[in-house]
Design an enzyme around this catalytic site. Structure first.
Site, mmCIF file in Angstrom:
data_model
loop_
_atom_site.group_PDB
_atom_site.id
_atom_site.type_symbol
_atom_site.label_atom_id
_atom_site.label_comp_id
_atom_site.label_asym_id
_atom_site.label_seq_id
_atom_site.Cartn_x
_atom_site.Cartn_y
_atom_site.Cartn_z
ATOM 1 C CD GLU A 37 47.806 44.009 -2.678
ATOM 2 O OE1 GLU A 37 47.082 44.870 -3.193
ATOM 3 O OE2 GLU A 37 49.050 44.098 -2.634
HETATM 4 N N1 CAA Z 1 37.028 52.572 -0.032
HETATM 5 C C1 CAA Z 1 36.624 53.386 0.957
HETATM 6 N N2 CAA Z 1 35.878 52.963 1.999
HETATM 7 C C2 CAA Z 1 35.543 51.672 2.024
HETATM 8 C C3 CAA Z 1 35.917 50.763 1.022
HETATM 9 C C4 CAA Z 1 36.691 51.275 -0.052
HETATM 10 N N3 CAA Z 1 37.123 50.487 -1.053
HETATM 11 N N4 CAA Z 1 35.432 49.548 1.337
HETATM 12 C C5 CAA Z 1 34.759 49.685 2.493
HETATM 13 N N5 CAA Z 1 34.817 50.967 2.897
HETATM 14 C C6 CAA Z 1 34.214 51.569 4.092
HETATM 15 C C7 CAA Z 1 32.687 51.384 4.073
HETATM 16 O O1 CAA Z 1 32.069 52.435 3.372
HETATM 17 C C8 CAA Z 1 32.360 51.415 5.544
HETATM 18 O O2 CAA Z 1 32.369 52.745 6.014
HETATM 19 P P1 CAA Z 1 31.056 53.397 6.714
HETATM 20 O O3 CAA Z 1 30.718 52.529 7.871
HETATM 21 O O4 CAA Z 1 31.504 54.772 7.079
HETATM 22 O O5 CAA Z 1 29.990 53.384 5.666
HETATM 23 C C9 CAA Z 1 33.573 50.743 6.162
HETATM 24 O O6 CAA Z 1 34.649 50.871 5.248
HETATM 25 C C10 CAA Z 1 33.340 49.286 6.478
HETATM 26 O O7 CAA Z 1 33.034 48.663 5.261
HETATM 27 P P2 CAA Z 1 32.183 47.325 5.170
HETATM 28 O O8 CAA Z 1 30.952 47.439 6.022
HETATM 29 O O9 CAA Z 1 31.991 47.025 3.724
HETATM 30 O O10 CAA Z 1 33.163 46.290 5.871
HETATM 31 P P3 CAA Z 1 33.082 44.730 5.950
HETATM 32 O O11 CAA Z 1 33.471 44.314 7.305
HETATM 33 O O12 CAA Z 1 31.787 44.232 5.384
HETATM 34 O O13 CAA Z 1 34.324 44.254 4.997
HETATM 35 C C11 CAA Z 1 35.480 43.703 2.996
HETATM 36 C C12 CAA Z 1 34.388 44.535 3.665
HETATM 37 C C13 CAA Z 1 35.398 44.106 1.520
HETATM 38 C C14 CAA Z 1 35.242 42.201 3.127
HETATM 39 C C15 CAA Z 1 36.867 44.094 3.575
HETATM 40 O O14 CAA Z 1 37.000 43.688 4.926
HETATM 41 C C16 CAA Z 1 38.031 43.533 2.786
HETATM 42 O O15 CAA Z 1 38.406 44.080 1.741
HETATM 43 N N6 CAA Z 1 38.638 42.426 3.265
HETATM 44 C C17 CAA Z 1 39.841 41.862 2.636
HETATM 45 C C18 CAA Z 1 41.086 42.441 3.233
HETATM 46 C C19 CAA Z 1 42.269 42.301 2.321
HETATM 47 O O16 CAA Z 1 42.219 42.621 1.142
HETATM 48 N N7 CAA Z 1 43.384 41.875 2.876
HETATM 49 C C20 CAA Z 1 44.599 41.793 2.137
HETATM 50 C C21 CAA Z 1 45.762 41.896 3.055
HETATM 51 S S1 CAA Z 1 47.011 42.987 2.484
HETATM 52 C C22 CAA Z 1 47.986 42.094 1.424
HETATM 53 O O17 CAA Z 1 47.664 41.018 0.993
HETATM 54 C C23 CAA Z 1 49.211 42.816 1.019
HETATM 55 C C24 CAA Z 1 50.351 41.973 0.625
HETATM 56 O O18 CAA Z 1 51.307 41.876 1.346
HETATM 57 C C25 CAA Z 1 50.397 41.383 -0.730
#
Ligand code: CAA
Length: 379
Positions: A363
Site C-alpha cells: 500500500e
Molecule cells: N488523491 C487524489 N488524487 C491524487 C492522489 C490522492 N491521494 N495522489 C495523486 N493524485 C492525483 C494527482 O493530483 C494527479 O492528478 P492531476 O494530474 O489531475 O493533478 C495524479 O493523481 C497523478 O499524481 P502524481 O503526479 O502525484 O503521480 P506520480 O506518478 O508522481 O505518483 C505516487 C505518485 C504517490 C508515487 C503514486 O504513484 C503512488 O502512491 N504509488 C504507490 C502505489 C501503491 O501504493 N501501491 C500499492 C499497491 S496496492 C496494495 O498493496 C494492496 C494490497 O494488496 C495490500
C-alpha cells in the site's frame, strides 16, 4: 482536545481483542508454517462485522467510524497479521472504494456480501513493472462500446485466489497517461481470468498472495467505477484510506510483540533476578512503549481526520511510515528480549518480526509515503 475513547469504541476494541485471543491465536503458528489461508476465521470475522466495519448499515455494514476500525485492526494484528491484511483490504480498499465511488447498482450488488464476509475482495494495482510507479500501468482495458477487453498481469495480489470481486486498475487511453486509466470490477469466473501460483512469502504467510492474468476478459461497462479515466485517482484516494489500515496493522504487530516481551521479561530470570529488573531490558521496554504510543496517536489522528472529512492524505502517510518503522524496530527488540526463545516459533515474536516487514512495502512503500509527505510540505 480529548483523548478518551467512547463506550462503543471500548466495546469494539474488546470484541476484537477477545476474538483474536480465543479464535485466531490457537492456530496462528500452524497457519504461518503451512501458508494456510484462515478461511474459517475470516468467515467468523465477517459474521462479527469486522470485514465491513465502516459500510453503511443499509448495505449490510457496521456503520462505524474509522477510529473503531483502527482499534479493531490493532487488536487483530497483535495476534494474526495474515487475518488483518484481509480485513484491511476488504474494508478500506474494496468496500470503501465501491461505497464511495461506485454506482447504486454496484453498491447493491457487491456491498452486502463483501461487508458480511460472504465474499471477499481484492485490489489489483501492482504489476510486474508498475509498483511504486503506479501510473505506468501495462494492463489494458480497451473500450469496445458496451464492454472493455482486459489484458495484462497483476502481481502480489492479496486475496488473489480467495476473492470473488477484484478491483482492477488498467489503462484505456495510453496517450492520456494517468488520466486514461480506469478501475473495473472483475468477478472470479469471467472467461480469460486466471489466478497464477501462490507466492511463498517471508511474512503474513497465512494470507493468500497471487499473480493474476487477464487474457481478453470481457468486462461490462457497468462494472467501471466512476467516470472514464477516473481509475488512477480512484486508486490513489482509496489507498490514502488503506494506508490508515496498514498503519494500524503495523501498530498491532508492534504492540503484540511488546506485550509478549513485557510478559516474558516478568518471568525469565537471569543473574539472580527476573530480566525486567535489569536496566538493559527496562530501557528496551520503555522505548517500545513510547514508540508504540506515538504510532497509535498518528493512526488515531489520521482516522479522526477521515471521520471528520478533513484532508487526511499527509496524516495517513505519516501514520504508515512511522508505524511500520515502529513495527520493524519493536519486533526486532522483542526477539532480542526473548533471547534464544525469540528465535523459535512457539514464542510468536519471530513471526511478528517477519510480518512487520511487509508494512513498509505494501500500500505504498516507506519511500512512497515520504514522496506524499514531502510534496504536501512543499506545495
Ligand atoms: N488523491 C487524489 N488524487 C491524487 C492522489 C490522492 N491521494 N495522489 C495523486 N493524485 C492525483 C494527482 O493530483 C494527479 O492528478 P492531476 O494530474 O489531475 O493533478 C495524479 O493523481 C497523478 O499524481 P502524481 O503526479 O502525484 O503521480 P506520480 O506518478 O508522481 O505518483 C505516487 C505518485 C504517490 C508515487 C503514486 O504513484 C503512488 O502512491 N504509488 C504507490 C502505489 C501503491 O501504493 N501501491 C500499492 C499497491 S496496492 C496494495 O498493496 C494492496 C494490497 O494488496 C495490500
Amino acid at each position: 482536545m480529548l483523548f478518551n475513547l467512547t463506550e462503543e469504541h471500548l466495546m469494539i476494541q474488546k470484541a476484537a481483542r477477545d476474538f483474536a485471543k480465543d479464535v485466531l491465536k490457537p492456530g496462528v503458528i500452524e497457519r504461518d508454517e503451512h501458508q494456510t489461508f484462515p478461511k474459517e476465521e475470516i468467515r467468523q470475522m465477517g459474521e462479527l462485522g469486522f470485514l465491513g466495519m465502516m459500510v453503511d448499515p443499509k448495505y449490510g455494514g457496521g456503520g462505524m467510524d474509522c477510529i473503531s476500525y483502527v482499534l479493531a485492526m490493532e487488536e487483530i494484528s497483535k495476534v494474526d497479521a495474515s487475518c488483518s491484511v484481509v480485513m484491511s483490504v476488504n474494508n478500506s480498499l474494496v468496500c470503501w472504494g465501491i461505497e464511495t465511488f461506485g454506482t447504486e447498482a454496484q453498491k447493491e450488488k457487491y456491498l452486502p456480501r463483501l461487508a458480511t464476509g460472504q465474499i471477499i475482495g481484492a485490489f489489483c494495482l501492482s504489476e510486474p513493472e508498475a509498483g511504486s510507479d503506479a501510473t505506468s500501468q501495462k494492463t489494458t482495458a480497451i473500450d469496445k462500446g458496451d464492454h472493455y477487453i482486459l489484458n495484462g498481469t497483476k502481481n502480489w495480489i492479496t486475496n488473489g485466489s480467495t476473492a470473488s470481486v477484484y478491483l482492477v486498475i488498467a489503462q484505456t487511453h495510453p496517450e492520456k497517461g494517468h488520466k486514461g486509466i480506469n478501475a473495473l470490477i472483475v468477478e472470479k469466473g469471467m472467461p480469460g481470468f486466471v489466478v497464477g501460483p501462490k507466492e511463498n512469502k517471508l511474512g503474513i504467510r497465512g494470507s493468500d498472495t497471487h499473480s493474476l492474468m487477464f487474457d481478453n476478459v470481457k468486462v461490462p461497462k457497468e462494472n467501471r467505477i466512476g467516470e472514464d479515466g477516473f481509475g488512477f485517482k480512484f486508486a490513489m484516494q482509496t489507498l490514502t484510506g488503506g494506508r490508515i489500515g496498514i498503519a494500524s496493522q503495523a501498530l498491532g504487530i508492534a504492540s503484540g510483540a511488546y506485550e509478549l516481551a513485557l510478559a516474558y521479561s516478568k518471568e525469565r530470570k537471569a543473574f539472580g533476578k527476573t530480566i525486567n529488573q535489569h536496566q538493559a531490558i527496562q530501557f528496551k521496554l520503555a522505548d517500545m512503549a513510547t514508540q508504540i504510543e506515538a504510532a497509535r496517536l498518528l493512526c488515531l489522528k489520521a482516522a479522526w481526520m477521515k471521520d471528520k472529512h478533513l484532508d487526511y492524505g499527509t496524516a495517513s502517510a505519516m501514520a504508515k511510515v512511522f508505524a511500520s518503522k515502529v513495527a520493524m524496530d519493536t519486533t526486532i527488540e522483542a526477539v532480542q528480549v526473548h533471547g534464544g526463545y525469540g528465535f523459535v516459533k512457539e514464542y510468536h515474536v519471530e513471526r511478528l518480526m517477519r510480518d512487520a516487514k511487509i508494512t513498509q512495502i505494501y500500500e505504498g512503500t516507506t519511500e512512497v509515503q515520504k514522496i506524499v509527505i514531502s510534496r504536501a510540505l512543499l506545495a
